[in-house]
Write a protein that holds these residues in place. Sequence first.
Motif, PDB file in Angstrom:
ATOM      1  N   ILE A   1      -9.055  10.400  -8.013  1.00 45.25           N
ATOM      2  CA  ILE A   1     -10.198  10.966  -7.298  1.00 45.25           C
ATOM      3  C   ILE A   1     -10.385  12.412  -7.759  1.00 45.25           C
ATOM      4  N   PRO A   2     -11.574  12.794  -8.214  1.00 50.07           N
ATOM      5  CA  PRO A   2     -11.786  14.166  -8.699  1.00 50.07           C
ATOM      6  C   PRO A   2     -11.460  15.207  -7.636  1.00 50.07           C
ATOM      7  N   GLN A   3     -10.993  16.355  -8.078  1.00 50.83           N
ATOM      8  CA  GLN A   3     -10.622  17.420  -7.155  1.00 50.83           C
ATOM      9  C   GLN A   3     -11.805  17.868  -6.308  1.00 50.83           C
ATOM     10  N   ALA A   4     -13.004  17.893  -6.904  1.00 54.85           N
ATOM     11  CA  ALA A   4     -14.179  18.303  -6.138  1.00 54.85           C
ATOM     12  C   ALA A   4     -14.439  17.361  -4.973  1.00 54.85           C
ATOM     13  N   VAL A   5     -14.213  16.072  -5.172  1.00 54.39           N
ATOM     14  CA  VAL A   5     -14.411  15.095  -4.100  1.00 54.39           C
ATOM     15  C   VAL A   5     -13.332  15.270  -3.034  1.00 54.39           C
ATOM     16  N   ARG A   6     -12.099  15.500  -3.462  1.00 54.10           N
ATOM     17  CA  ARG A   6     -11.015  15.745  -2.496  1.00 54.10           C
ATOM     18  C   ARG A   6     -11.317  16.972  -1.647  1.00 54.10           C
TER      19      ARG A   6
ATOM     20  N   GLY B   1     -12.489  20.046  13.026  1.00 50.83           N
ATOM     21  CA  GLY B   1     -11.296  20.623  13.634  1.00 50.83           C
ATOM     22  C   GLY B   1      -9.996  19.960  13.240  1.00 50.83           C
ATOM     23  N   ALA B   2      -9.973  19.299  12.081  1.00 48.57           N
ATOM     24  CA  ALA B   2      -8.762  18.636  11.611  1.00 48.57           C
ATOM     25  C   ALA B   2      -8.456  19.079  10.191  1.00 48.57           C
ATOM     26  N   MET B   3      -7.337  18.626   9.666  1.00 46.61           N
ATOM     27  CA  MET B   3      -6.911  18.959   8.315  1.00 46.61           C
ATOM     28  C   MET B   3      -6.686  17.674   7.531  1.00 46.61           C
ATOM     29  N   LEU B   4      -7.065  17.686   6.259  1.00 46.63           N
ATOM     30  CA  LEU B   4      -6.852  16.537   5.383  1.00 46.63           C
ATOM     31  C   LEU B   4      -6.103  17.017   4.158  1.00 46.63           C
ATOM     32  N   SER B   5      -4.992  16.386   3.869  1.00 49.88           N
ATOM     33  CA  SER B   5      -4.195  16.762   2.705  1.00 49.88           C
ATOM     34  C   SER B   5      -3.837  15.512   1.915  1.00 49.88           C
ATOM     35  N   PHE B   6      -3.644  15.702   0.608  1.00 53.38           N
ATOM     36  CA  PHE B   6      -3.294  14.608  -0.293  1.00 53.38           C
ATOM     37  C   PHE B   6      -1.862  14.830  -0.768  1.00 53.38           C
ATOM     38  N   PRO B   7      -0.902  14.114  -0.208  1.00 57.51           N
ATOM     39  CA  PRO B   7       0.487  14.327  -0.629  1.00 57.51           C
ATOM     40  C   PRO B   7       0.696  13.897  -2.077  1.00 57.51           C
TER      41      PRO B   7
ATOM     42  N   ALA C   1      -1.866 -10.362  -5.307  1.00 57.99           N
ATOM     43  CA  ALA C   1      -2.401  -9.474  -6.340  1.00 57.99           C
ATOM     44  C   ALA C   1      -1.494  -8.270  -6.517  1.00 57.99           C
ATOM     45  N   GLU C   2      -1.613  -7.671  -7.690  1.00 58.97           N
ATOM     46  CA  GLU C   2      -0.943  -6.404  -7.971  1.00 58.97           C
ATOM     47  C   GLU C   2      -1.800  -5.269  -7.418  1.00 58.97           C
ATOM     48  N   PHE C   3      -1.185  -4.373  -6.685  1.00 55.12           N
ATOM     49  CA  PHE C   3      -1.893  -3.214  -6.133  1.00 55.12           C
ATOM     50  C   PHE C   3      -1.553  -1.963  -6.938  1.00 55.12           C
ATOM     51  N   GLU C   4      -2.067  -0.838  -6.501  1.00 49.56           N
ATOM     52  CA  GLU C   4      -1.922   0.401  -7.258  1.00 49.56           C
ATOM     53  C   GLU C   4      -0.452   0.786  -7.434  1.00 49.56           C
ATOM     54  N   ARG C   5      -0.144   1.247  -8.613  1.00 53.92           N
ATOM     55  CA  ARG C   5       1.182   1.826  -8.857  1.00 53.92           C
ATOM     56  C   ARG C   5       1.243   3.252  -8.331  1.00 53.92           C
ATOM     57  N   SER C   6       0.086   3.936  -8.318  1.00 51.89           N
ATOM     58  CA  SER C   6       0.024   5.321  -7.836  1.00 51.89           C
ATOM     59  C   SER C   6      -1.059   5.421  -6.767  1.00 51.89           C
ATOM     60  N   PRO C   7      -0.781   4.953  -5.557  1.00 51.93           N
ATOM     61  CA  PRO C   7      -1.798   4.989  -4.506  1.00 51.93           C
ATOM     62  C   PRO C   7      -2.169   6.413  -4.143  1.00 51.93           C
ATOM     63  N   GLN C   8      -3.420   6.606  -3.778  1.00 49.70           N
ATOM     64  CA  GLN C   8      -3.927   7.921  -3.385  1.00 49.70           C
ATOM     65  C   GLN C   8      -4.100   7.919  -1.862  1.00 49.70           C
ATOM     66  N   LEU C   9      -3.200   8.641  -1.212  1.00 51.27           N
ATOM     67  CA  LEU C   9      -3.180   8.679   0.244  1.00 51.27           C
ATOM     68  C   LEU C   9      -3.636  10.046   0.734  1.00 51.27           C
ATOM     69  N   ALA C  10      -4.196  10.066   1.922  1.00 53.21           N
ATOM     70  CA  ALA C  10      -4.603  11.323   2.559  1.00 53.21           C
ATOM     71  C   ALA C  10      -4.062  11.329   3.972  1.00 53.21           C
ATOM     72  N   LEU C  11      -3.485  12.455   4.365  1.00 50.19           N
ATOM     73  CA  LEU C  11      -2.951  12.628   5.714  1.00 50.19           C
ATOM     74  C   LEU C  11      -3.945  13.430   6.543  1.00 50.19           C
ATOM     75  N   LEU C  12      -4.360  12.865   7.664  1.00 50.20           N
ATOM     76  CA  LEU C  12      -5.255  13.554   8.585  1.00 50.20           C
ATOM     77  C   LEU C  12      -4.421  14.078   9.743  1.00 50.20           C
ATOM     78  N   SER C  13      -4.504  15.369  10.004  1.00 49.90           N
ATOM     79  CA  SER C  13      -3.645  15.958  11.032  1.00 49.90           C
ATOM     80  C   SER C  13      -4.400  16.994  11.857  1.00 49.90           C
TER      81      SER C  13
END
Length: 307
Positions: free
Chosen positions: A111-116, A127-133, A211-223
Amino acid sequence: MHNAQPWRFRYFRGSRTFQVYADPGRAIPHSDPDTRALHLGCGAALLNLRVAVVDGGWYPAVRLLPDPADPALLATVRLTGAASGESDLAALYPAIHERHSSRFPFEETEIPQAVRAALGEAAHREGAMLSFPTAWHLQEVLELVQEAEARNITDRGSGQDLEQWTRVDAPSVDTAPDGVPDYAFGPRKRGGKAPMRDFAGPRPVADRGAAEFERSPQLALLSTDNDRPEDWLRAGQAMERVLLLATLEGLSSSFASQAVEWTDLRWPLRDPVSGRGHTQMVLRLGYGPKGPSTPRRPVPDVLDIEP
């Protein structure tokens, strides 16, 4: 959670005011004993209401938990004049009808950095925070979700929740007005690291493949900074705002909420650098197939209109 749809709306024509209520009959006491997930779901529904109000040309004046004597009354939304300054919300309206959870494999495309950054700003606006570990933190999150999924498999109460809110052998969206039908389960995971909940459990599902899923999943933590009912409602609004924007950006999404359902696993999800924040949801984002639509309760079941 599990498409339980635990909300009700009441609209008063005279004052042009919506009341948003929790529906306690649709709570999931075992997996959500403090109703945190219920509040997140209702917060997401509240965000959709705000978007629709702005799309209709009004400004939504929102009060969260306006009556301490009635904790089931989660919010009021009063329509107050022109929706000036809310163009960002109005732009999200088409995505309400397109956003569906996708439990299919996503591409490895980053996912492009601009979209993140845009998704992070969307959460911040509510009023929340989103981070990509990344790196070891991402691995820690994946291990925590895996541990939670292993517990759910052997936890009788979690299994009963799935049986109540999943529909096996549901041929169409008209079979039931709620829950997760088997055509939305997605394939069983044969490989990859994507944190997928198996909604089927031990039950066989006809024609369901693997099915085979992502080897490098892109997760986001909402806190959120705090962990009170009003914070859960803000988190739910932030979650939906992020998901709607992600849909407009061409992303697919699903939830990896297993770890936040266990108190001892939820705390280690937090930001390891600052140590602050209460993780409310783990989102899985990426480029891949859109998920199918799932059932919704009939409008008369969720909306009352008063003079």
